[in-house]
Scaffold this motif. Sequence first.
Motif, PDB file in Angstrom:
ATOM      1  N   PRO A 211       0.833  -1.213   0.000  1.00 30.88           N
ATOM      2  CA  PRO A 211       0.000   0.000   0.000  1.00 30.88           C
ATOM      3  C   PRO A 211       0.864   1.258   0.000  1.00 30.88           C
ATOM      4  CG  PRO A 211      -0.730  -1.559   1.684  1.00 30.88           C
ATOM      5  CD  PRO A 211       0.587  -2.059   1.182  1.00 30.88           C
ATOM      6  N   TRP A 212       0.300   2.357  -0.442  1.00 26.11           N
ATOM      7  CA  TRP A 212       0.970   3.647  -0.318  1.00 26.11           C
ATOM      8  C   TRP A 212       1.081   3.993   1.168  1.00 26.11           C
ATOM      9  CZ3 TRP A 212       2.838   5.040  -4.837  1.00 26.11           C
ATOM     10  CH2 TRP A 212       2.152   4.720  -6.006  1.00 26.11           C
ATOM     11  N   ASN A 213       2.197   4.586   1.549  1.00 30.81           N
ATOM     12  CA  ASN A 213       2.405   4.985   2.946  1.00 30.81           C
ATOM     13  C   ASN A 213       2.249   6.493   3.081  1.00 30.81           C
ATOM     14  OD1 ASN A 213       2.956   2.442   4.164  1.00 30.81           O
ATOM     15  ND2 ASN A 213       4.970   2.459   3.190  1.00 30.81           N
ATOM     16  N   ILE A 214       1.337   6.915   3.936  1.00 29.70           N
ATOM     17  CA  ILE A 214       1.053   8.330   4.131  1.00 29.70           C
ATOM     18  C   ILE A 214       1.583   8.759   5.498  1.00 29.70           C
ATOM     19  CG2 ILE A 214      -0.723  10.105   4.141  1.00 29.70           C
ATOM     20  CD1 ILE A 214      -0.428   8.519   1.488  1.00 29.70           C
ATOM     21  N   ILE A 226       4.522  11.744  13.090  1.00 27.37           N
ATOM     22  CA  ILE A 226       4.032  11.093  14.301  1.00 27.37           C
ATOM     23  C   ILE A 226       3.602   9.658  14.014  1.00 27.37           C
ATOM     24  CG2 ILE A 226       3.335  13.223  15.436  1.00 27.37           C
ATOM     25  CD1 ILE A 226       0.482  12.649  14.607  1.00 27.37           C
ATOM     26  N   THR A 227       3.297   9.370  12.748  1.00 24.44           N
ATOM     27  CA  THR A 227       2.983   7.991  12.366  1.00 24.44           C
ATOM     28  C   THR A 227       2.950   7.896  10.847  1.00 24.44           C
ATOM     29  OG1 THR A 227       1.484   6.116  12.737  1.00 24.44           O
ATOM     30  CG2 THR A 227       0.467   8.248  12.317  1.00 24.44           C
ATOM     31  N   ILE A 228       2.982   6.670  10.342  1.00 18.61           N
ATOM     32  CA  ILE A 228       2.823   6.390   8.915  1.00 18.61           C
ATOM     33  C   ILE A 228       1.647   5.444   8.766  1.00 18.61           C
ATOM     34  CG2 ILE A 228       3.859   5.351   6.867  1.00 18.61           C
ATOM     35  CD1 ILE A 228       6.583   6.229   7.927  1.00 18.61           C
ATOM     36  N   VAL A 229       0.708   5.813   7.918  1.00 20.34           N
ATOM     37  CA  VAL A 229      -0.517   5.033   7.749  1.00 20.34           C
ATOM     38  C   VAL A 229      -0.549   4.443   6.341  1.00 20.34           C
ATOM     39  CG1 VAL A 229      -3.038   5.088   7.813  1.00 20.34           C
ATOM     40  CG2 VAL A 229      -1.711   6.556   9.357  1.00 20.34           C
ATOM     41  N   PRO A 230      -0.644   3.115   6.199  1.00 20.13           N
ATOM     42  CA  PRO A 230      -0.790   2.518   4.865  1.00 20.13           C
ATOM     43  C   PRO A 230      -2.192   2.749   4.325  1.00 20.13           C
ATOM     44  CG  PRO A 230      -0.893   0.816   6.557  1.00 20.13           C
ATOM     45  CD  PRO A 230      -0.606   2.104   7.267  1.00 20.13           C
ATOM     46  N   ILE A 231      -2.294   3.064   3.038  1.00 21.43           N
ATOM     47  CA  ILE A 231      -3.605   3.340   2.453  1.00 21.43           C
ATOM     48  C   ILE A 231      -3.595   3.020   0.971  1.00 21.43           C
ATOM     49  CG2 ILE A 231      -3.026   5.768   2.001  1.00 21.43           C
ATOM     50  CD1 ILE A 231      -5.950   6.464   2.541  1.00 21.43           C
ATOM     51  N   ASN A 232      -4.702   2.501   0.481  1.00 15.90           N
ATOM     52  CA  ASN A 232      -4.930   2.397  -0.956  1.00 15.90           C
ATOM     53  C   ASN A 232      -6.420   2.536  -1.216  1.00 15.90           C
ATOM     54  OD1 ASN A 232      -5.656  -0.055   0.117  1.00 15.90           O
ATOM     55  ND2 ASN A 232      -4.825  -1.291  -1.543  1.00 15.90           N
TER      56      ASN A 232
END
Length: 332
Positions: A211-214, A226-232
């Motif tokens: 997934p893309w990492n935001i 503060i964090t990295i959230v995977p999203i697609n």
Amino acid sequence: MSLKHQFLFLFLIICSLSNSQVLRKKTTLLMGGRFDISILAKDSLSAEQNIDEVIAEITRIENLISDWKPTSQVSQVNQNAEIRPVKVDREVFELTQRAIRFSEITNGGFDISFAAMDRIWKFDGSMTEMPSAEAIKKSVEKVGYKNIILDSINSTIFLKLKGMKIGFGALGEGYATDKCRKMMLTKGIQAGIINGSGDMSTWGKQPNGKPWNIGITNPFNTEKLITIVPINNGAVTTSGSYEKFVVFDGKRYSHIINPATGYPATGLCSVTVFGPNAETANGLSTSMMVLGKMAGLVLLNKFPDYSCLMITDDGKVVKSKNFKTKKFKGQL
């Protein structure tokens, strides 16, 4: 090697080549802000051609809804306030309809007629004292979504008060990124990210299949996350006051102004909203900054497909119940 095996070997090579993807990126200025466009396609030429199509589509939307372009349909509406209704494209009409729905559910905390607000608050370091209560009240005299009259049959917009204006600064970029994502998916482009000044629409996955990492910026130290959230196949928007604010008597006042009162938002430093649609996510993040933590979470509960991460002015991390990522310590 037998002829059969030769054909099999050739077939595997062709399959491998056909499955390879190339990622291309471009940064440009559109709609008064920065757009970062990333497209994954079968080859460099295809990726770059599709990036150009995305830029052309955003430019088309900008020419329709940007209130700083005197020839746009929105500017025509503003120029004819109190004079006459203005016929607009169905696209502009329906975007206005959706914006007014947000105004209704936030009781004016979100309002596209904010464009008529007097700019009495300065966030460039020049303010030495708060504006007077009288000046603040006067600054929002021409603001009020209930004075926007829509005619669905004739597709017209009429502003009842002289000097009224509408503007899509809070929704336009999210709307544009959503439109471009849909356009790319219709063309068969399997993956990409379109980021309009923090309003982001994503689809598909990275070339490595992940997934893309935001990354979510730490508002108190913008060089850190503060964090990295995977999203697609989703959208992310952030509204924040950490770059533009003033402090009086130890209290932070955001550049995001409550259009119903004329006072800047307080209490929250940033709001990041995740969901399927960037336009809606932007409306939510902007509204939640204005409404504050508790009322903001009540609003978000009306949109079960959306989740949020909020940072308060004193550095506390607040998540909606449906927000899933690594645990935080609760304080930055």
